[in-house]
Design a protein around this motif. Sequence first.
Motif, PDB file in Angstrom:
ATOM      1  N   LEU A 173       0.834  -1.205   0.000  1.00 25.28           N
ATOM      2  CA  LEU A 173       0.000   0.000   0.000  1.00 25.28           C
ATOM      3  C   LEU A 173       0.867   1.253   0.000  1.00 25.28           C
ATOM      4  CD1 LEU A 173      -2.606  -1.053   2.726  1.00 25.28           C
ATOM      5  CD2 LEU A 173      -2.846  -1.242   0.237  1.00 25.28           C
ATOM      6  N   SER A 174       0.224   2.380  -0.238  1.00 24.55           N
ATOM      7  CA  SER A 174       0.908   3.664  -0.122  1.00 24.55           C
ATOM      8  C   SER A 174       1.165   3.953   1.358  1.00 24.55           C
ATOM      9  CB  SER A 174       0.046   4.776  -0.719  1.00 24.55           C
ATOM     10  OG  SER A 174       0.518   6.046  -0.313  1.00 24.55           O
ATOM     11  N   PRO A 175       2.308   4.557   1.691  1.00 19.88           N
ATOM     12  CA  PRO A 175       2.556   4.937   3.089  1.00 19.88           C
ATOM     13  C   PRO A 175       1.473   5.870   3.640  1.00 19.88           C
ATOM     14  CG  PRO A 175       4.571   5.104   1.816  1.00 19.88           C
ATOM     15  CD  PRO A 175       3.458   4.863   0.831  1.00 19.88           C
ATOM     16  N   ALA A 176       0.763   6.567   2.708  1.00 19.79           N
ATOM     17  CA  ALA A 176      -0.276   7.500   3.129  1.00 19.79           C
ATOM     18  C   ALA A 176      -1.651   6.844   3.246  1.00 19.79           C
ATOM     19  CB  ALA A 176      -0.363   8.662   2.140  1.00 19.79           C
ATOM     20  N   ALA A 177      -1.755   5.552   2.940  1.00 21.63           N
ATOM     21  CA  ALA A 177      -3.046   4.860   3.004  1.00 21.63           C
ATOM     22  C   ALA A 177      -3.597   4.936   4.425  1.00 21.63           C
ATOM     23  CB  ALA A 177      -2.878   3.406   2.579  1.00 21.63           C
ATOM     24  N   PRO A 178      -4.911   5.067   4.570  1.00 24.68           N
ATOM     25  CA  PRO A 178      -5.515   5.221   5.904  1.00 24.68           C
ATOM     26  C   PRO A 178      -5.135   4.115   6.883  1.00 24.68           C
ATOM     27  CG  PRO A 178      -7.120   5.710   4.207  1.00 24.68           C
ATOM     28  CD  PRO A 178      -5.908   5.168   3.499  1.00 24.68           C
ATOM     29  N   GLU A 179      -5.108   2.852   6.400  1.00 23.44           N
ATOM     30  CA  GLU A 179      -4.778   1.761   7.306  1.00 23.44           C
ATOM     31  C   GLU A 179      -3.321   1.804   7.760  1.00 23.44           C
ATOM     32  OE1 GLU A 179      -5.917   1.800   4.115  1.00 23.44           O
ATOM     33  OE2 GLU A 179      -6.093  -0.313   3.489  1.00 23.44           O
ATOM     34  N   VAL A 180      -2.463   2.301   6.865  1.00 21.98           N
ATOM     35  CA  VAL A 180      -1.049   2.437   7.229  1.00 21.98           C
ATOM     36  C   VAL A 180      -0.877   3.556   8.249  1.00 21.98           C
ATOM     37  CG1 VAL A 180       1.282   2.930   6.396  1.00 21.98           C
ATOM     38  CG2 VAL A 180      -0.292   1.548   5.003  1.00 21.98           C
ATOM     39  N   GLN A 181      -1.541   4.670   8.002  1.00 25.13           N
ATOM     40  CA  GLN A 181      -1.458   5.790   8.939  1.00 25.13           C
ATOM     41  C   GLN A 181      -2.057   5.436  10.302  1.00 25.13           C
ATOM     42  OE1 GLN A 181       0.142   8.971   8.470  1.00 25.13           O
ATOM     43  NE2 GLN A 181       1.027   7.482   7.047  1.00 25.13           N
ATOM     44  N   ALA A 182      -3.068   4.567  10.289  1.00 26.62           N
ATOM     45  CA  ALA A 182      -3.640   4.102  11.557  1.00 26.62           C
ATOM     46  C   ALA A 182      -2.605   3.281  12.339  1.00 26.62           C
ATOM     47  CB  ALA A 182      -4.891   3.267  11.295  1.00 26.62           C
ATOM     48  N   LEU A 183      -1.793   2.504  11.616  1.00 30.17           N
ATOM     49  CA  LEU A 183      -0.734   1.738  12.264  1.00 30.17           C
ATOM     50  C   LEU A 183       0.332   2.657  12.863  1.00 30.17           C
ATOM     51  CD1 LEU A 183      -0.012  -1.350   9.969  1.00 30.17           C
ATOM     52  CD2 LEU A 183      -0.679  -1.372  12.392  1.00 30.17           C
ATOM     53  N   VAL A 184       0.681   3.717  12.137  1.00 27.33           N
ATOM     54  CA  VAL A 184       1.662   4.672  12.667  1.00 27.33           C
ATOM     55  C   VAL A 184       1.131   5.298  13.955  1.00 27.33           C
ATOM     56  CG1 VAL A 184       2.992   6.770  12.247  1.00 27.33           C
ATOM     57  CG2 VAL A 184       2.587   5.168  10.369  1.00 27.33           C
ATOM     58  N   GLN A 185      -0.133   5.674  13.933  1.00 28.21           N
ATOM     59  CA  GLN A 185      -0.731   6.259  15.133  1.00 28.21           C
ATOM     60  C   GLN A 185      -0.710   5.253  16.286  1.00 28.21           C
ATOM     61  OE1 GLN A 185      -4.630   7.936  14.612  1.00 28.21           O
ATOM     62  NE2 GLN A 185      -4.901   8.369  16.785  1.00 28.21           N
ATOM     63  N   GLU A 186      -1.008   3.995  15.970  1.00 32.76           N
ATOM     64  CA  GLU A 186      -0.981   2.952  16.999  1.00 32.76           C
ATOM     65  C   GLU A 186       0.420   2.825  17.594  1.00 32.76           C
ATOM     66  OE1 GLU A 186      -1.543  -1.914  17.430  1.00 32.76           O
ATOM     67  OE2 GLU A 186      -2.158  -0.897  15.584  1.00 32.76           O
ATOM     68  N   TRP A 187       1.442   2.826  16.718  1.00 32.79           N
ATOM     69  CA  TRP A 187       2.829   2.725  17.179  1.00 32.79           C
ATOM     70  C   TRP A 187       3.227   3.944  17.999  1.00 32.79           C
ATOM     71  CZ3 TRP A 187       6.272  -0.099  18.937  1.00 32.79           C
ATOM     72  CH2 TRP A 187       7.630   0.197  18.899  1.00 32.79           C
ATOM     73  N   HIS A 188       2.828   5.121  17.538  1.00 34.80           N
ATOM     74  CA  HIS A 188       3.122   6.361  18.261  1.00 34.80           C
ATOM     75  C   HIS A 188       2.525   6.304  19.670  1.00 34.80           C
ATOM     76  CE1 HIS A 188       2.908  11.059  18.246  1.00 34.80           C
ATOM     77  NE2 HIS A 188       3.891  10.601  18.984  1.00 34.80           N
ATOM     78  N   GLU A 189       1.290   5.906  19.762  1.00 33.72           N
ATOM     79  CA  GLU A 189       0.616   5.829  21.062  1.00 33.72           C
ATOM     80  C   GLU A 189       1.197   4.710  21.923  1.00 33.72           C
ATOM     81  OE1 GLU A 189      -3.435   5.378  19.925  1.00 33.72           O
ATOM     82  OE2 GLU A 189      -3.719   7.518  19.449  1.00 33.72           O
ATOM     83  N   PHE A 190       1.637   3.646  21.274  1.00 32.48           N
ATOM     84  CA  PHE A 190       2.224   2.519  22.005  1.00 32.48           C
ATOM     85  C   PHE A 190       3.522   2.947  22.700  1.00 32.48           C
ATOM     86  CE2 PHE A 190       4.795  -1.296  22.449  1.00 32.48           C
ATOM     87  CZ  PHE A 190       3.889  -2.251  22.886  1.00 32.48           C
ATOM     88  N   ILE A 191       4.366   3.690  21.984  1.00 34.96           N
ATOM     89  CA  ILE A 191       5.616   4.174  22.579  1.00 34.96           C
ATOM     90  C   ILE A 191       5.327   5.042  23.794  1.00 34.96           C
ATOM     91  CG2 ILE A 191       7.672   5.602  22.199  1.00 34.96           C
ATOM     92  CD1 ILE A 191       7.494   4.810  19.228  1.00 34.96           C
ATOM     93  N   SER A 192       4.389   5.962  23.642  1.00 35.48           N
ATOM     94  CA  SER A 192       4.060   6.864  24.750  1.00 35.48           C
ATOM     95  C   SER A 192       3.445   6.106  25.919  1.00 35.48           C
ATOM     96  CB  SER A 192       3.090   7.954  24.278  1.00 35.48           C
ATOM     97  OG  SER A 192       3.718   8.822  23.344  1.00 35.48           O
TER      98      SER A 192
END
Length: 243
Positions: A173-192
């Motif tokens: 998928l594109s790095p900008a795809a909604p499901e990919v961006q949802a994963l980034v958000q999940e990872w960001h929140e996971f670190i915090s």
Amino acid sequence: MRTVKEVSELTGVSIRTLQYYDSIGLLQPTSRSEGGYRLYDDDALEQLQQILLFRELEFPLKEIKALMQRPDFDRSQVLGEQIELLRLKREHLDNLIRFATGIKLIGVRTLDFSVFQKGKLDEYSRQAKANWAQTPEFQECAERSANRTPEEERSLAAQVMAIFTSFGKCRALSPAAPEVQALVQEWHEFISAHFYQCSKDMLLCLGKLYAGGGDFTASIDAAGGEGTAAFVERAIEVYCSKE
């Protein structure tokens, strides 16, 4: 796989010390035998090497554990800094040996104390520790890590790998795809949630580390497939570019 006794004989680290490292979550066995005995693979032995290098540099176990469990721990970079610290330490010891030998051979008193000064070593050590440890993120990570049980550490590591595996499944998928961006958000929140409060600037730095090569990139690619680390970096860049 090696038993705890074999690892002790190979490394010179006592069985009791290995058991203690396991109990505090610093170095856990890869698996256990049917009889419940600890078993270690080559990856675990590499971790032990890293721990022993930190111990040679007089790092407390609590700091070593927190450093090695940080999401942005770059073993290649840290190893380079450890090598320089050890080189400076050797240089200091060589000077002391020459100094003591000279006194013995000459057989006279000397009031030269310059050889005992460790300014260069201390300064490099201070800078290296600043890179590794002296940040608010590290302090927060260390505090959280100290309160986790070995079982919680293993669960956390599995969750990290599961997230990167999910990234790997989205590589087409594109790095900008909604499901990919949802994963980034999940990872960001996971670190915090589990390590330290992660700003977007910090997340961008993590992305560069992920794709920077070496063991860090290899571990992520092993979880998600070749190219996953670079894909995660691109997805993070898109995520952080948003207001």
